[in-house]
Design an enzyme around this catalytic site. Structure first.
Site, PDB file in Angstrom:
ATOM      1  N   HIS A  61       0.846  -1.202   0.000  1.00  0.00           N
ATOM      2  CA  HIS A  61       0.000   0.000   0.000  1.00  0.00           C
ATOM      3  C   HIS A  61       0.878   1.248   0.000  1.00  0.00           C
ATOM      4  O   HIS A  61       1.701   1.434   0.890  1.00  0.00           O
ATOM      5  CB  HIS A  61      -0.892  -0.020   1.252  1.00  0.00           C
ATOM      6  N   HIS A  86      -7.196   8.366  -3.977  1.00  0.00           N
ATOM      7  CA  HIS A  86      -7.797   7.078  -4.313  1.00  0.00           C
ATOM      8  C   HIS A  86      -8.866   7.178  -5.406  1.00  0.00           C
ATOM      9  O   HIS A  86      -9.273   6.171  -5.965  1.00  0.00           O
ATOM     10  CB  HIS A  86      -8.445   6.455  -3.077  1.00  0.00           C
ATOM     11  N   ARG A 156      -6.297  21.168  14.866  1.00  0.00           N
ATOM     12  CA  ARG A 156      -6.569  20.512  16.138  1.00  0.00           C
ATOM     13  C   ARG A 156      -8.084  20.556  16.328  1.00  0.00           C
ATOM     14  O   ARG A 156      -8.655  21.583  16.704  1.00  0.00           O
ATOM     15  CB  ARG A 156      -5.837  21.237  17.267  1.00  0.00           C
ATOM     16  N   CYS A 201      -1.109  25.520  20.160  1.00  0.00           N
ATOM     17  CA  CYS A 201      -1.854  24.594  21.009  1.00  0.00           C
ATOM     18  C   CYS A 201      -1.122  24.469  22.346  1.00  0.00           C
ATOM     19  O   CYS A 201       0.112  24.468  22.380  1.00  0.00           O
ATOM     20  CB  CYS A 201      -1.941  23.226  20.326  1.00  0.00           C
ATOM     21  N   TYR A 325      -6.739  21.744  30.372  1.00  0.00           N
ATOM     22  CA  TYR A 325      -5.809  22.853  30.132  1.00  0.00           C
ATOM     23  C   TYR A 325      -5.260  23.416  31.429  1.00  0.00           C
ATOM     24  O   TYR A 325      -5.000  24.602  31.540  1.00  0.00           O
ATOM     25  CB  TYR A 325      -6.485  23.924  29.266  1.00  0.00           C
TER      26      TYR A 325
HETATM   27  N1  LIG Z   1     -14.983  24.950  18.132  1.00  0.00           N
HETATM   28  C1  LIG Z   1     -13.735  24.523  18.313  1.00  0.00           C
HETATM   29  N2  LIG Z   1     -12.778  25.422  18.488  1.00  0.00           N
HETATM   30  C2  LIG Z   1     -11.492  25.027  18.706  1.00  0.00           C
HETATM   31  C3  LIG Z   1     -11.167  23.653  18.752  1.00  0.00           C
HETATM   32  C4  LIG Z   1     -12.203  22.715  18.525  1.00  0.00           C
HETATM   33  O1  LIG Z   1     -12.001  21.489  18.505  1.00  0.00           O
HETATM   34  N3  LIG Z   1     -13.476  23.182  18.320  1.00  0.00           N
HETATM   35  N4  LIG Z   1      -9.869  23.276  19.037  1.00  0.00           N
HETATM   36  C5  LIG Z   1      -9.093  24.261  19.790  1.00  0.00           C
HETATM   37  C6  LIG Z   1      -7.703  23.925  19.974  1.00  0.00           C
HETATM   38  S1  LIG Z   1      -7.315  22.881  21.259  1.00  0.00           S
HETATM   39  C7  LIG Z   1      -6.731  24.515  19.247  1.00  0.00           C
HETATM   40  S2  LIG Z   1      -5.105  24.233  19.582  1.00  0.00           S
HETATM   41  C8  LIG Z   1      -7.077  25.395  18.112  1.00  0.00           C
HETATM   42  C9  LIG Z   1      -6.575  24.794  16.822  1.00  0.00           C
HETATM   43  O2  LIG Z   1      -6.910  25.593  15.737  1.00  0.00           O
HETATM   44  P1  LIG Z   1      -6.615  25.125  14.254  1.00  0.00           P
HETATM   45  O3  LIG Z   1      -7.218  23.773  14.043  1.00  0.00           O
HETATM   46  O4  LIG Z   1      -7.169  26.161  13.362  1.00  0.00           O
HETATM   47  O5  LIG Z   1      -5.120  25.064  14.181  1.00  0.00           O
HETATM   48  O6  LIG Z   1      -8.459  25.609  17.963  1.00  0.00           O
HETATM   49  C10 LIG Z   1      -9.182  25.630  19.144  1.00  0.00           C
HETATM   50  N5  LIG Z   1     -10.556  25.977  18.871  1.00  0.00           N
HETATM   51 MO   LIG Z   2      -5.046  22.858  21.515  1.00  0.00          MO
END
Ligand SMILES: Nc1nc2c(c(=O)[nH]1)N[C@H]1C(S)=C(S)[C@@H](COP(=O)(O)O)O[C@H]1N2
Ligand SMILES: [Mo]
Length: 466
Positions: A61, A86, A156, A201, A325
């Site tokens: 693959h 694909h 993320r 993050c 966090y």
């Molecule tokens: N609504 C929403 N906002 C979010 C998130 C999410 O999962 N849902 N992830 C957060 C986290 S933990 C991070 S680090 C950043 C990531 O933003 P990106 O995916 O644009 O890099 O968005 C934040 N805002």
């Molecule tokens: Mo994050």
């Protein structure tokens, strides 16, 4: 057994057994039956309503054995939605001889798999997971791209990406006598503001802690950080804050909730953005609206923002109140044993710097990296050590992104060394208040693997072209 029937069917039809050919029915398998074939050496997958035995194929693959094993015993379609390579005839040709039958009671995986509607992503991202998507930006491109191209921004996500119809979408703003519903077009009638911000993050560089002791969460390397130009309206331009308001809560279509202190909301250049790098915000990054909280940990930059609530309390939920966090004391190895409500959640990010890549060019090591601090203060210097922290020299800084604003965006830096040097380097940054990074990872270790901003070490590695 059934496989043989197929072969027999073909042989007979070729000598004129047209009848058998016409009435031949491929074997049918239930989802349950297919599911059992999910181990190396015995791998079946489903594509549309067909079942394939790919046991012998997995080693070949192109995307690697591991990727195909994700779909072992299941449908490949959700994965192929991510990997659009694909969708070409060649792939169908490869599959054809591996077909062993059809699925009984075929149900297309649209509703069952909420990630089916996730957007197509740039394969150059460094993926940690797909459902939800967690991927790092390829940091070796930073030197040439101080502003991260939107399709290479780290991702993320905690959930599937919402599929939002902008025309029906409204942002509600409520609390303390305010009760408004604004469409994106309504927002655009206010004064437009643009800011270049770096978002990081809270778990960036978590893998560095894992060398000390295990932590929980995605083992990010140094690429859970990116920088973009965001355009929208300042929250302070559209809301007047009553003095009883203590927190501004953000909620989103995917159910994430987070909040920031009112002081930051009023004075911290918090933006409700509708553009990223001069275009509509891509779906992965919050289309159509995103809260941009300069200098604050990634999670406060709420994507798919649909509610702003003025309150005297922090937001409910795991992202604000529980330990996700919270930087716990390093002694805590079991979060169940402490009262996390006494520990504040992360907000402003500490000073950070990283060596993103080391190349060899014209007999020199060329080091590139980023430096940034969540306070919005200027990075005054980035120092590099080539002798494990004994002596340090200054690197060359590029502060262009922050020319017309507070230092919300990272400062990109570069350094050159003769090839005769030791190939290992450490970097550390200072801001104009002379704040700098801690040196020892073990001292900053914490159970959730947050805020790793310790001195960053990287060695040159030869890479061989295949
Ligand atoms: N609504 C929403 N906002 C979010 C998130 C999410 O999962 N849902 N992830 C957060 C986290 S933990 C991070 S680090 C950043 C990531 O933003 P990106 O995916 O644009 O890099 O968005 C934040 N805002
Ligand atoms: Mo994050």
């Amino acid at each position: 057994m059934m496989f043989r029937t197929v072969k027999l069917g073909v042989t007979i039809s070729s000598i004129g057994g047209y009848v058998l050919y016409k009435y031949y029915q491929p074997p049918k398998f239930t989802y349950e039956e297919v599911k059992k074939h999910n181990k190396e050496g015995d791998v079946w997958v489903i594509h549309k309503d067909n079942v394939y035995d790919v046991s012998k194929f997995i080693e070949n693959h192109p995307g690697g054995k591991d990727k195909i094993m994700l779909a072992a015993g299941k449908s490949v379609d959700p994965y192929w939605n991510l990997y659009q390579q694909h969708n070409k005839a060649q792939v169908q040709d490869i599959l054809k001889p591996m077909k062993i039958g059809k699925i009984l009671n075929y149900t297309p995986k649209t509703e069952g798999d909420l990630y089916m509607k996730d957007p197509i992503r740039n394969p150059n991202l460094k993926f940690h997971s797909y459902k939800p998507c967690n991927a790092e930006t390829p940091v070796d491109l930073i030197g040439d791209n101080p502003i991260t191209p939107s399709d290479l921004w780290y991702i993320r996500n905690h959930h599937p990406v919402p599929d939002i119809n902008k025309d029906k979408f409204t942002l509600s703003i409520s609390g303390y006598g305010i009760n408004k519903n604004l469409t994106v077009e309504d927002l655009k009638k206010f004064k437009e503001t643009s800011l270049i911000t770096t978002i990081q993050c809270g778990g960036n560089r978590r893998d560095g802690y894992n060398k000390v002791d295990k932590t929980s969460g995605t083992p990010w390397n140094v690429g859970a950080i990116s920088t973009a130009k965001w355009t929208g309206v300042l929250l302070s331009d559209i809301v007047k804050f009553n003095k009883n308001v203590k927190h501004v809560q953000f909620e989103s279509t995917d159910t994430l909730k987070a909040s920031i202190p009112v002081d930051k909301a009023m004075k911290g250049e918090v933006l409700i953005a509708y553009k990223m790098n001069n275009e509509e915000i891509p779906r992965d990054h919050g289309f159509p609206l995103r809260a941009i909280v300069p200098g604050y940990v990634g999670v406060r930059n709420v994507k798919w923002l649909n509610k702003v609530i003025l309150s005297d309390k922090e937001a409910d939920g795991p992202w604000q109140r529980s330990i996700s966090y919270k930087v716990l004391p390093k002694e805590v190895k079991d979060a169940g044993k402490i009262d996390s409500s006494k520990i504040p959640t992360m907000q402003e990010m500490p000073i950070q710097s990283v060596i993103t890549n080391i190349d060899k060019e014209d007999g020199k090591y060329i080091l590139n990296g980023y430096a940034w601090t969540g306070s919005g203060d200027e990075i005054s210097k980035v120092e590099i050590s080539n002798d494990n922290g004994k002596t340090w020299v200054l690197s060359e800084l590029n502060k262009d992104l922050n020319k017309n604003q507070k230092h919300w965006a990272w400062t990109i830096w570069k350094s050159k060394y003769n090839i005769s040097n030791n190939p290992c380097f450490i970097c550390r940054a200072f801001d104009i208040n002379n704040k700098s990074q801690p040196s020892v990872v073990a001292d900053k270790w914490n159970l959730r693997g947050l805020n790793n901003n310790t001195w960053h070490k990287k060695c040159y590695e030869e890479c061989y072209e295949e």
